[in-house]
Structures are given as structure tokens and as C-alpha cells.
Design a protein around this motif. Structure first.
Motif, short mmCIF file in Angstrom:
data_model
loop_
_atom_site.label_atom_id
_atom_site.label_comp_id
_atom_site.label_asym_id
_atom_site.label_seq_id
_atom_site.Cartn_x
_atom_site.Cartn_y
_atom_site.Cartn_z
N SER A 1 1.30 -1.69 -0.23
CA SER A 1 0.20 0.17 -0.07
C SER A 1 0.84 0.98 0.25
CB SER A 1 -0.69 -0.58 0.64
OG SER A 1 -1.63 1.49 1.83
N GLU A 2 2.09 1.53 0.82
CA GLU A 2 2.93 2.20 0.77
C GLU A 2 3.46 2.31 -0.59
OE1 GLU A 2 5.76 2.66 4.56
OE2 GLU A 2 3.47 2.85 5.44
N GLU A 3 4.64 1.30 -1.15
CA GLU A 3 4.63 1.78 -2.45
C GLU A 3 4.09 1.76 -3.19
OE1 GLU A 3 7.76 -2.06 -2.14
OE2 GLU A 3 5.58 -2.12 -3.22
N ARG A 4 2.38 2.36 -3.62
CA ARG A 4 1.85 2.86 -4.63
C ARG A 4 2.63 3.53 -5.06
NH1 ARG A 4 -3.94 0.45 -2.46
NH2 ARG A 4 -2.68 -1.33 -2.30
N ALA A 5 2.20 4.69 -3.89
CA ALA A 5 2.84 6.54 -4.38
C ALA A 5 4.32 6.19 -4.85
CB ALA A 5 2.59 7.08 -2.58
N HIS B 1 8.76 -2.06 -6.33
CA HIS B 1 8.41 -2.52 -5.87
C HIS B 1 9.74 -3.79 -4.92
CE1 HIS B 1 4.86 -6.43 -5.90
NE2 HIS B 1 6.39 -7.42 -6.34
N ILE B 2 9.29 -3.91 -3.75
CA ILE B 2 10.57 -4.40 -3.28
C ILE B 2 9.48 -6.61 -3.05
CG2 ILE B 2 9.51 -4.29 -1.41
CD1 ILE B 2 12.95 -4.68 -0.26
N PRO B 3 11.41 -7.11 -3.78
CA PRO B 3 10.78 -8.91 -3.87
C PRO B 3 9.99 -9.23 -2.49
CG PRO B 3 12.00 -8.27 -5.05
CD PRO B 3 11.92 -6.63 -4.07
N ILE B 4 9.11 -9.79 -2.14
CA ILE B 4 9.17 -10.19 -0.52
C ILE B 4 8.78 -12.17 -0.86
CG2 ILE B 4 7.38 -10.40 1.10
CD1 ILE B 4 6.79 -7.39 0.60
N ILE B 5 9.50 -12.35 -0.37
CA ILE B 5 9.37 -13.54 -0.27
C ILE B 5 8.60 -14.42 1.22
CG2 ILE B 5 11.12 -16.42 -1.06
CD1 ILE B 5 10.91 -14.07 -2.81
N ALA C 1 -1.41 -13.75 -4.28
CA ALA C 1 -2.70 -12.59 -3.89
C ALA C 1 -2.84 -11.63 -2.98
CB ALA C 1 -3.91 -12.97 -3.30
N ALA C 2 -1.43 -12.14 -1.69
CA ALA C 2 -1.82 -10.88 -0.23
C ALA C 2 -0.50 -9.75 -1.30
CB ALA C 2 -0.85 -11.50 0.41
N GLY C 3 0.39 -10.31 -2.31
CA GLY C 3 1.21 -9.62 -3.29
C GLY C 3 2.76 -9.63 -2.49
N MET C 4 3.36 -10.85 -2.61
CA MET C 4 4.22 -11.64 -2.38
C MET C 4 4.32 -12.26 -3.47
SD MET C 4 3.21 -13.15 1.71
CE MET C 4 4.47 -12.59 3.35
N ASP C 5 6.07 -12.21 -3.68
CA ASP C 5 6.63 -13.06 -4.93
C ASP C 5 7.32 -14.12 -4.86
OD1 ASP C 5 7.35 -9.62 -4.04
OD2 ASP C 5 6.57 -9.84 -6.76
#
Ligand code: MN
Length: 132
Positions: free
Chosen positions: A75-79, A83-87, A103-107
Motif C-alpha cells: 500500500s505504501e509502495e503505490r505512491a 516493488h520490493i520482492p517479498i518471499i 494474492a497478498a502481494g508476495m512474490d
């Protein structure tokens, strides 16, 4: 600047001390720079001050779970259009987890205990260093 293993800064978000130690030991041996956050709120505080190339995110944490921390980061990245990869790190992989994490935004995700080879494989797939 091209990413080399040594230039990758990794934030490990994990509430369990044994798992923290395993992750940082493996990451250090592989030449990465690990920083540990023991909770979601701590991770968000660190991320507001420091830049990382990738986050290893435990899913099950008290107070704020990995999915919620990820949602807040996205949500903070939207601005900023970053896009930091999240594992995701998960101890008990269940059917449908992969879809739920994506779906939660993880990679991607890694099962715990983390295997050195799989960790290396996932991290070498991280193409965009924070120096972009
Ligand atoms: Mn946990």
C-alpha cells in the motif's frame, strides 16, 4: 549497478529466534547482508529508514502476520511505484498457500527450515537491486 550477491541487502522478518539465526547464518555464508526484524511493526519501522533489495517474510507472527505486513508495504509502495520482492517463509505449506501468498502481494515462498540451495535459487532470481 549490477547486483552481486554481496550487494544484496536482505530484510528477514521472523519472530522465532532459532529461525532468525538459521536465516542470517545462511544468508551471510552466501554473501548477502541480512538485517533482522522480530515483528511486523519493527519491519515497517526499519523499512521507513533503510532500503532493501528483498524481504524474507515469515507468514505466522503474533500481533501482525506476514500477509498484513506485506499488504501495508504494498500500500505504501503505490505512491512510489517501487516493488520490493517479498518471499514468504512458511513452516507448514498447505494447498492453496502459493495462491494466497501471491494474492497478498508476495512474490514467492520458501518452506522452513530454509534449504540453502533453494534460498540461493530464489535470491539469484531477484533481478532488481535497490540501486536501480
Ligand atoms: Mn513465526
Amino acid at each position: 549497478m549490477k547486483a552481486t550477491a554481496k550487494s544484496l541487502r536482505v530484510l528477514v522478518v521472523e519472530d522465532n529466534v532459532v529461525n532468525q539465526r538459521l536465516a542470517t547464518t545462511l544468508l551471510s555464508k552466501l554473501g548477502y547482508h541480512p538485517v533482522v526484524a522480530s515483528s511486523g511493526p519493527q519491519a515497517l519501522a526499519i523499512l521507513s529508514k533503510e532500503v532493501f533489495d528483498v524481504i524474507l517474510m515469515d507468514v505466522q507472527m503474533p500481533e501482525m502476520d506476514g500477509l498484513e505486513v506485506t499488504a501495508r508495504i504494498r500500500s505504501e509502495e503505490r505512491a512510489t511505484r517501487n516493488h520490493i520482492p517479498i518471499i514468504a517463509l512458511t513452516a507448514h505449506a498447505m494447498p492453496g498457500d502459493r495462491e494466497r501468498f501471491l494474492a497478498a502481494g508476495m512474490d514467492g515462498y520458501l518452506s522452513k527450515p530454509i534449504k540453502r540451495e533453494l534460498l540461493q535459487e530464489v535470491l539469484s532470481g531477484i533481478a532488481n537491486p535497490c540501486h536501480r
